[in-house]
Design a protein around this motif. Structure first.
Motif, short mmCIF file in Angstrom:
data_model
loop_
_atom_site.label_atom_id
_atom_site.label_comp_id
_atom_site.label_asym_id
_atom_site.label_seq_id
_atom_site.Cartn_x
_atom_site.Cartn_y
_atom_site.Cartn_z
N SER A 1 2.76 47.17 -12.59
CA SER A 1 1.56 48.04 -12.60
C SER A 1 1.71 49.23 -11.66
CB SER A 1 0.30 47.23 -12.24
OG SER A 1 0.10 46.18 -13.16
N VAL A 2 2.90 49.84 -11.68
CA VAL A 2 3.16 51.06 -10.91
C VAL A 2 3.88 52.04 -11.82
CG1 VAL A 2 3.30 49.84 -8.69
CG2 VAL A 2 5.37 50.18 -10.04
N SER A 3 4.11 53.24 -11.34
CA SER A 3 4.82 54.24 -12.13
C SER A 3 6.32 53.95 -12.11
CB SER A 3 4.55 55.64 -11.59
OG SER A 3 5.16 55.80 -10.32
N TRP A 4 7.04 54.45 -13.14
CA TRP A 4 8.48 54.25 -13.16
C TRP A 4 9.14 54.98 -12.00
CZ3 TRP A 4 12.21 57.96 -13.38
CH2 TRP A 4 11.84 59.25 -13.78
N LYS A 5 8.51 56.07 -11.55
CA LYS A 5 9.03 56.81 -10.40
C LYS A 5 8.94 55.96 -9.14
CE LYS A 5 10.82 60.90 -9.58
NZ LYS A 5 12.03 61.34 -10.30
N LYS A 6 7.86 55.18 -9.03
CA LYS A 6 7.71 54.28 -7.89
C LYS A 6 8.79 53.20 -7.91
CE LYS A 6 5.47 52.53 -4.33
NZ LYS A 6 5.30 53.24 -3.05
N VAL A 7 9.08 52.67 -9.10
CA VAL A 7 10.13 51.65 -9.22
C VAL A 7 11.47 52.23 -8.78
CG1 VAL A 7 11.43 50.23 -10.84
CG2 VAL A 7 8.94 50.39 -11.04
N GLU A 8 11.81 53.41 -9.30
CA GLU A 8 13.08 54.04 -8.95
C GLU A 8 13.16 54.29 -7.45
OE1 GLU A 8 15.70 57.77 -10.64
OE2 GLU A 8 13.58 58.11 -10.23
N LEU B 1 19.08 48.72 -15.63
CA LEU B 1 17.68 48.29 -15.55
C LEU B 1 16.77 49.37 -16.14
CD1 LEU B 1 15.65 46.21 -14.05
CD2 LEU B 1 15.56 47.99 -12.30
N LYS B 2 15.81 48.96 -16.95
CA LYS B 2 14.87 49.91 -17.53
C LYS B 2 13.64 50.01 -16.64
CE LYS B 2 16.42 49.25 -22.29
NZ LYS B 2 16.05 48.83 -23.67
N PHE B 3 13.53 51.15 -15.94
CA PHE B 3 12.45 51.33 -14.98
C PHE B 3 11.08 51.21 -15.63
CE2 PHE B 3 15.58 54.18 -12.53
CZ PHE B 3 16.03 53.11 -11.79
N GLY B 4 10.97 51.68 -16.87
CA GLY B 4 9.67 51.65 -17.55
C GLY B 4 9.14 50.24 -17.73
N GLU B 5 10.02 49.29 -18.12
CA GLU B 5 9.59 47.91 -18.32
C GLU B 5 9.19 47.26 -16.99
OE1 GLU B 5 12.17 45.45 -20.63
OE2 GLU B 5 12.62 47.05 -22.08
N VAL B 6 9.96 47.54 -15.95
CA VAL B 6 9.63 46.99 -14.63
C VAL B 6 8.33 47.59 -14.11
CG1 VAL B 6 10.37 46.84 -12.22
CG2 VAL B 6 12.04 46.53 -14.05
N ALA B 7 8.14 48.89 -14.34
CA ALA B 7 6.91 49.57 -13.90
C ALA B 7 5.68 48.98 -14.56
CB ALA B 7 7.01 51.07 -14.19
N TYR C 1 12.87 40.55 -14.70
CA TYR C 1 13.70 41.27 -15.65
C TYR C 1 15.12 40.69 -15.67
CZ TYR C 1 15.67 45.38 -18.08
OH TYR C 1 16.29 46.21 -18.97
N ILE C 2 15.69 40.45 -14.49
CA ILE C 2 17.03 39.86 -14.39
C ILE C 2 17.05 38.48 -15.03
CG2 ILE C 2 18.78 38.98 -12.80
CD1 ILE C 2 17.91 41.20 -10.84
N GLN C 3 16.06 37.66 -14.68
CA GLN C 3 16.01 36.29 -15.19
C GLN C 3 15.91 36.27 -16.71
OE1 GLN C 3 12.39 34.12 -14.36
NE2 GLN C 3 13.49 32.18 -14.20
N ASP D 1 4.27 48.66 -2.23
CA ASP D 1 4.47 47.90 -3.47
C ASP D 1 5.85 47.25 -3.57
OD1 ASP D 1 1.91 48.72 -4.65
OD2 ASP D 1 2.82 50.71 -4.72
N GLN D 2 6.62 47.21 -2.47
CA GLN D 2 8.01 46.75 -2.60
C GLN D 2 8.11 45.32 -3.10
OE1 GLN D 2 6.49 46.89 0.28
NE2 GLN D 2 7.07 45.12 1.52
N LYS D 3 7.18 44.44 -2.69
CA LYS D 3 7.25 43.04 -3.13
C LYS D 3 6.97 42.92 -4.62
CE LYS D 3 7.49 38.55 -2.33
NZ LYS D 3 7.14 38.01 -3.66
N SER D 4 5.93 43.58 -5.11
CA SER D 4 5.60 43.47 -6.54
C SER D 4 6.67 44.11 -7.41
CB SER D 4 4.24 44.12 -6.81
OG SER D 4 4.24 45.48 -6.45
N VAL D 5 7.28 45.20 -6.93
CA VAL D 5 8.34 45.86 -7.69
C VAL D 5 9.56 44.94 -7.80
CG1 VAL D 5 10.05 47.72 -7.66
CG2 VAL D 5 7.64 48.23 -7.26
N TRP D 6 9.99 44.37 -6.68
CA TRP D 6 11.18 43.52 -6.70
C TRP D 6 10.93 42.20 -7.42
CZ3 TRP D 6 16.10 44.63 -6.18
CH2 TRP D 6 16.45 45.82 -5.52
N ASP D 7 9.69 41.71 -7.39
CA ASP D 7 9.37 40.52 -8.18
C ASP D 7 9.52 40.82 -9.66
OD1 ASP D 7 8.90 39.02 -5.95
OD2 ASP D 7 6.72 39.02 -6.12
#
Length: 284
Positions: free
Chosen positions: A133-140, A123-129, A55-57, A44-50
């Motif tokens: 469509s992944v868990s906040w743990k996956k984002v972290e 960065l708020k992991f929950g919003e990115v997650a 979020y940054i933008q 999921d690295q591409k979808s997470v970083w997208d």
């Protein structure tokens, strides 16, 4: 007409994965996270970083800064410049590299990217997650894993580029750091008229159509978060420039033989630096 640079994505993606795998110490070759940065990122690295890029933008367009763990901080600062008889006030995006990366790899060549004293919201992991469509743990884990791999590549002398969708490209080459922003993003943030008038803004523009590898001196770079190796042929020096340069040197000190530029290769081994990496990642 100048010949268009076409990026070569070589070696194939699976070989880049193997190269990154070989960069890991033996005790990190477990397939289960959190031991292995690759396992923390995939698939999921591409979808997470997208989602991180969006979020940054969004925050920068609201004139709000944001801190990305182990990477650095993005912010917007007001600037003014005098163009002719006109004083132009504009907003400029800035990036400050995380202290752990600067210390670990002595990235001191570009002072403007050194950490500032302003405290920014993380960065708020929950919003990115939710967006990815992944868990906040996956984002972290994905952010930590990606930054661990980037640090290891930089430590072995590889050029790396982190492409942030719709925002820009972070490039690390040797001890030099560059953060370039896409024209469309700067156009919205700083204003189209200002973008055309202010040299400080045009200096940080990068084209979406330009191969990332063409931004480097070597013409070779590992692109994150896709884990692609991209290379472009570097154009030979212009003959007229060479003649003038050789003529000047002959007058001063006689002709000297041309130096051959060595070809850079991907290293297949890495020192056991996992303990040092864990300490550096804990700084933030």
């Amino acid at each position: 007409m100048a010949e268009e640079l076409v990026p070569l994505l070589e070696p194939p993606l699976i070989e880049v994965f193997l190269d990154l795998w070989n960069m890991l110490p033996d005790n990190m070759h477990s397939l289960s996270p959190p031991n292995n940065p690759l396992a923390m990122c995939l698939p999921d690295q591409k979808s997470v970083w997208d989602a991180v890029s969006v979020y940054i933008q969004e925050h920068l367009l609201l004139h709000q800064g944001v801190r990305i763990p182990a990477l650095g901080s993005f912010d917007v600062v007001p600037k003014w410049v005098k163009v002719g008889n006109e004083t132009i006030i504009f907003l400029k995006p800035v990036f400050y590299m995380a202290r752990n990366l600067i210390v670990s790899h002595n990235l001191m060549d570009n002072k403007e990217y050194l950490p500032g004293h302003k405290e920014l919201e993380p960065l708020k992991f929950g919003e990115v997650a939710a967006a990815a469509s992944v868990s906040w743990k996956k984002v972290e884990g994905c952010i930590q894993g990606t930054m661990s791999l980037i640090s290891r590549c930089v430590g072995k002398g590889e050029n790396i580029a982190l492409v942030l969708m719709d925002v820009g490209v972070l490039l690390i080459e040797g001890t030099k750091v560059q953060m370039k922003f896409y024209y469309e993003f700067l156009e919205v943030l700083s204003g189209k008229e200002n973008l055309q008038k202010v040299p400080q803004l045009m200096d940080v523009v990068v084209s979406r159509l330009e191969p990332v590898a063409s931004l480097t001196f070597s013409g070779r770079v590992i692109i994150f978060p896709k884990f692609e190796m991209e290379s472009v042929p570097k154009p030979p020096p212009r003959r007229g420039h060479l003649k003038a340069h050789d003529g000047d040197k002959q007058k001063k000190e006689g002709a000297l033989p041309a130096l051959r530029q060595g070809k850079k290769e991907i290293h297949q081994s890495l020192d056991h630096e996992d303990h040092e990496m864990e300490e550096n990642m804990s700084v933030l």
